[in-house]
Design an enzyme around this catalytic site. Sequence first.
Site, PDB file in Angstrom:
ATOM      1  N   GLY A  45       0.824  -1.195   0.000  1.00  0.00           N
ATOM      2  CA  GLY A  45       0.000   0.000   0.000  1.00  0.00           C
ATOM      3  C   GLY A  45       0.860   1.247   0.000  1.00  0.00           C
ATOM      4  O   GLY A  45       2.029   1.214   0.394  1.00  0.00           O
ATOM      5  N   GLN A  50       2.998  10.006   1.159  1.00  0.00           N
ATOM      6  CA  GLN A  50       4.285   9.285   1.177  1.00  0.00           C
ATOM      7  C   GLN A  50       5.147   9.609  -0.040  1.00  0.00           C
ATOM      8  O   GLN A  50       6.345   9.318  -0.039  1.00  0.00           O
ATOM      9  CB  GLN A  50       4.058   7.772   1.227  1.00  0.00           C
ATOM     10  CG  GLN A  50       3.526   7.296   2.567  1.00  0.00           C
ATOM     11  CD  GLN A  50       3.394   5.783   2.574  1.00  0.00           C
ATOM     12  OE1 GLN A  50       2.411   5.244   2.115  1.00  0.00           O
ATOM     13  NE2 GLN A  50       4.406   5.105   3.086  1.00  0.00           N
ATOM     14  N   CYS A  87       6.215  -0.101   7.076  1.00  0.00           N
ATOM     15  CA  CYS A  87       5.815   1.049   6.264  1.00  0.00           C
ATOM     16  C   CYS A  87       6.968   1.422   5.339  1.00  0.00           C
ATOM     17  O   CYS A  87       8.123   1.463   5.784  1.00  0.00           O
ATOM     18  CB  CYS A  87       5.471   2.216   7.183  1.00  0.00           C
ATOM     19  SG  CYS A  87       5.011   3.720   6.316  1.00  0.00           S
ATOM     20  N   LEU A  88       6.665   1.691   4.076  1.00  0.00           N
ATOM     21  CA  LEU A  88       7.719   2.052   3.122  1.00  0.00           C
ATOM     22  C   LEU A  88       8.421   3.348   3.504  1.00  0.00           C
ATOM     23  O   LEU A  88       9.543   3.593   3.072  1.00  0.00           O
ATOM     24  CB  LEU A  88       7.126   2.169   1.709  1.00  0.00           C
ATOM     25  CG  LEU A  88       6.622   0.861   1.079  1.00  0.00           C
ATOM     26  CD1 LEU A  88       6.007   1.128  -0.284  1.00  0.00           C
ATOM     27  CD2 LEU A  88       7.732  -0.166   0.974  1.00  0.00           C
ATOM     28  N   HIS A 129      -4.078   1.266   7.529  1.00  0.00           N
ATOM     29  CA  HIS A 129      -2.734   1.849   7.579  1.00  0.00           C
ATOM     30  C   HIS A 129      -2.644   3.052   6.628  1.00  0.00           C
ATOM     31  O   HIS A 129      -2.154   4.116   7.006  1.00  0.00           O
ATOM     32  CB  HIS A 129      -1.717   0.760   7.209  1.00  0.00           C
ATOM     33  CG  HIS A 129      -0.291   1.211   7.140  1.00  0.00           C
ATOM     34  ND1 HIS A 129       0.682   0.758   8.000  1.00  0.00           N
ATOM     35  CD2 HIS A 129       0.336   2.091   6.303  1.00  0.00           C
ATOM     36  CE1 HIS A 129       1.840   1.343   7.697  1.00  0.00           C
ATOM     37  NE2 HIS A 129       1.661   2.152   6.663  1.00  0.00           N
ATOM     38  N   GLU A 130      -3.146   2.860   5.392  1.00  0.00           N
ATOM     39  CA  GLU A 130      -3.040   3.942   4.400  1.00  0.00           C
ATOM     40  C   GLU A 130      -3.946   5.126   4.748  1.00  0.00           C
ATOM     41  O   GLU A 130      -3.563   6.273   4.552  1.00  0.00           O
ATOM     42  CB  GLU A 130      -3.355   3.417   2.991  1.00  0.00           C
ATOM     43  CG  GLU A 130      -2.456   2.292   2.483  1.00  0.00           C
ATOM     44  CD  GLU A 130      -0.965   2.520   2.719  1.00  0.00           C
ATOM     45  OE1 GLU A 130      -0.518   3.684   2.677  1.00  0.00           O
ATOM     46  OE2 GLU A 130      -0.258   1.532   2.960  1.00  0.00           O
ATOM     47  N   HIS A 133      -2.373   7.353   7.173  1.00  0.00           N
ATOM     48  CA  HIS A 133      -1.392   8.268   6.561  1.00  0.00           C
ATOM     49  C   HIS A 133      -2.042   9.599   6.186  1.00  0.00           C
ATOM     50  O   HIS A 133      -1.412  10.652   6.272  1.00  0.00           O
ATOM     51  CB  HIS A 133      -0.791   7.644   5.293  1.00  0.00           C
ATOM     52  CG  HIS A 133       0.438   6.810   5.523  1.00  0.00           C
ATOM     53  ND1 HIS A 133       1.599   7.314   6.062  1.00  0.00           N
ATOM     54  CD2 HIS A 133       0.687   5.502   5.276  1.00  0.00           C
ATOM     55  CE1 HIS A 133       2.514   6.349   6.143  1.00  0.00           C
ATOM     56  NE2 HIS A 133       1.980   5.234   5.679  1.00  0.00           N
TER      57      HIS A 133
HETATM   58 ZN    ZN Z   1       2.879   3.414   5.616  1.00  0.00          ZN
END
Ligand code: ZN
Length: 156
Positions: A45, A50, A87-88, A129-130, A133
């Site tokens: 995701g 991000q 998380c990226l 999660h997204e 963000h």
């Molecule tokens: Zn993330």
Amino acid sequence: MILEIKKYGDPVLRMESQPVRKITPEIKTLARNMLETMYAASGVGLAAPQVGIPCRLIVVDVGDGPITMINPQIMSARGEVSDREGCLSIPGVTGVVTRAEQVTVSGIDLDGNKVVLDAGGLLARALQHEIDHLAGILFVDKARDIVQEESMRAGR
Ligand code: ZN
């Protein structure tokens, strides 16, 4: 096009993302590039902040094909489940986060159609999660048992 993923400490990750008011060609391109960036980074995701753009757009693919959601909103949440996630934007770090087991999320797709998604399992986790963000919330804010990989600690 692969975009630069903003890392922990970048102020854009803490911003409240703005609703998308119009599905412009730029938004469609952004969504496509976000998917490409997510796949290249082996993520499940990615949220627009991000990649440095604080607008309410997320992409998710937990193995069942790409999902793009504009202005996503959790309509209802049921159950509770704890699992390890990462998380990226925070590479090498994982932690255990308790989230709803199932969620109903509504949003808009790239054609402007309303989409309602009933999700469980990894998809429910990824969506929560997204969507976090978009409110400037990172998983480490909620996580316990946070682990940092040895290679990251050494700064490699
Ligand atoms: Zn993330």
